[in-house]
Write an enzyme that holds these catalytic residues in place. Structure first.
Site, PDB file in Angstrom:
ATOM      1  CE  LYS A 169      -3.771   2.234   2.738  1.00 33.42           C
ATOM      2  NZ  LYS A 169      -4.676   2.127   3.673  1.00 33.42           N
ATOM      3  CE  LYS A 176      -5.964   1.665  -0.866  1.00 30.22           C
ATOM      4  NZ  LYS A 176      -6.405   1.807   0.723  1.00 30.22           N
TER       5      LYS A 176
HETATM    6  C1  PBG Z   1      -7.571   2.584   5.332  1.00 23.12           C
HETATM    7  C2  PBG Z   1      -7.845   2.716   3.757  1.00 23.12           C
HETATM    8  C3  PBG Z   1      -7.771   3.765   2.844  1.00 23.12           C
HETATM    9  C4  PBG Z   1      -8.206   3.287   1.549  1.00 23.12           C
HETATM   10  C5  PBG Z   1      -8.721   2.057   1.747  1.00 23.12           C
HETATM   11  N1  PBG Z   1      -8.306   1.667   3.159  1.00 23.12           N
HETATM   12  C6  PBG Z   1      -7.189   5.005   3.177  1.00 23.12           C
HETATM   13  C7  PBG Z   1      -6.009   5.427   3.507  1.00 23.12           C
HETATM   14  O1  PBG Z   1      -4.998   4.425   3.660  1.00 23.12           O
HETATM   15  O2  PBG Z   1      -5.653   6.852   3.796  1.00 23.12           O
HETATM   16  C8  PBG Z   1      -8.140   4.158   0.465  1.00 23.12           C
HETATM   17  C9  PBG Z   1      -9.118   3.595  -0.476  1.00 23.12           C
HETATM   18  C10 PBG Z   1      -9.447   4.663  -1.754  1.00 23.12           C
HETATM   19  O3  PBG Z   1      -8.605   5.535  -2.001  1.00 23.12           O
HETATM   20  O4  PBG Z   1     -10.238   4.108  -2.612  1.00 23.12           O
HETATM   21  N2  PBG Z   1      -8.675   2.307   6.059  1.00 23.12           N
END
Ligand code: PBG
Length: 352
Positions: free
Chosen positions: A206, A259
């Site tokens: 991520k 992601k």
């Molecule tokens: C954290 C989480 C995020 C997203 C999914 N899970 C936000 C972040 O890390 O700030 C982002 C998903 C998206 O942008 O569609 N709970």
């Protein structure tokens, strides 16, 4: 590579290869298509909020809604009708605090949504996002120690969140926090509680991405100060992604997420080539918002750009895609030219 030559039609032209031969009709294109997408490929994220009768559109994500638990069954029925088989749940609690108490509350928004979903539509796969950022008053992904997210105390919190989701009926839990050691801790706790068969889909890769902007509006999870760069990955790094995946698989992750997707297709491909585990790509909020906004301005064709994007993510190596386009794309794939292409695909599979 030796190129086969084809005889030219005109005596005045030299020998050359006619690749256009395989592009001349929808039927022939369908016959040689390498990558196909369908409703089974898509996982729809849903934002569950407190209150009743709520279906509130998210400003920066047209077509996406915050839903209260009572309207969830209708949404699930529509998704099932479109052919979607899995949803990914995020919660917006009534109250936020320093400890993210709403995230592991047996009566929390996501836990209630899970129980409702499994009661009303048991065949729909329900994946729970395991993170604290939507539940903390400071918007960070865990317990703070000064201005830093405290890794080990946050892991204890994540374990509680995962267990509460397991108890509420989640089919899969998906830790998205990027703390170290959380997969092994969650696996141990799930096993000890008897959930030995509950899979973990870890957000192994991520990135600290600006593409999450609209999500933070949707989930009201913008950090009050600072950012997430001390735990989410540097967008400049790809090899490091392989290390993250190796660690999470070693700790017991069953499925891994990469992601965002569009700006990281190379990472998806590297992951696909290096590991045998199922790989899911998350086509995030900012990627969705860009397509929606440009389409609203009349600058691009939403349907074609969205389907092209989803195809490219699958072509890069993703087995499944978490995407806000899920419901619409599933619908588009069921009609018109796309349905015709699918028919050809099905036929060519059957003939093979
Ligand atoms: C954290 C989480 C995020 C997203 C999914 N899970 C936000 C972040 O890390 O700030 C982002 C998903 C998206 O942008 O569609 N709970």
């Amino acid at each position: 590579m030796r190129l086969e030559r084809n005889s030219p039609q005109s005596a005045s032209l030299p020998d050359f290869r006619r690749t256009r031969r395989l592009r001349g009709s929808a039927a022939v294109r369908g016959l040689v298509r390498e990558t196909t997408i369908g409703p089974d490929d898509f996982i729809q994220p849903l934002f569950i909020t407190h209150g009743t009768g709520i279906r509130r559109e998210i400003g920066s994500m047209p077509g996406q809604f915050q839903l209260s638990v009572d309207v969830l069954p209708r949404e699930l029925a529509e998704l099932a009708e479109a052919g979607i088989k899995a949803v990914f749940l995020f919660g917006i609690p009534e109250e936020k605090d320093r400890f993210a108490s709403g995230a592991f509350d047996a009566d929390g928004v996501v836990q209630r949504a899970m129980r409702t979903a499994k009661r009303e539509l048991p065949e729909m796969l329900v994946i729970g996002d395991v993170c604290a950022c939507e539940y903390t008053d400071h918007g960070h992904c865990g317990i703070l120690n000064g201005c830093e997210v405290d890794n080990d105390r946050t892991v204890e919190l994540l374990v509680r969140i995962a267990l509460s989701q397991a108890e509420a009926g989640a089919d899969v839990v998906a830790p998205s926090d990027m703390m170290d050691g959380r997969v092994v801790a969650i696996r141990a706790a799930l096993d000890a509680a008897g959930y030995v068969n509950l899979p973990i889909m870890s957000y192994a890769v991520k990135y600290a991405s600006a593409f999450y902007g609209p999500f933070r509006e949707a989930a009201a999870s913008m950090p009050a100060f600072g950012d997430r760069r001390s735990h989410q990955m540097d967008p400049a790094n790809a090899r490091e992604a392989l290390t993250e995946i190796a660690i999470d698989l070693d700790e017991g992750a069953d499925i891994v997420i990469v992601k965002p997707a569009m700006a990281y297709l190379d990472v998806i491909r590297m992951a696909r080539d290096a590991f045998d585990a199922p790989i899911v790509a998350y086509n995030v909020s900012g990627e969705y918002a860009m397509i929606k906004a440009a389409a609203q301005l009349g600058w691009i064709d939403e349907r074609r750009v969205a389907l092209e994007t989803l195809t490219s993510i699958k072509r890069a190596g993703a087995g499944r895609i978490i995407t806000y386009h899920a419901k619409d794309a599933a619908g588009w794939l069921q009609d018109g030219e796309y349905a015709a292409r699918r028919a050809v695909d099905v036929l060519s599979e059957w003939e093979a």
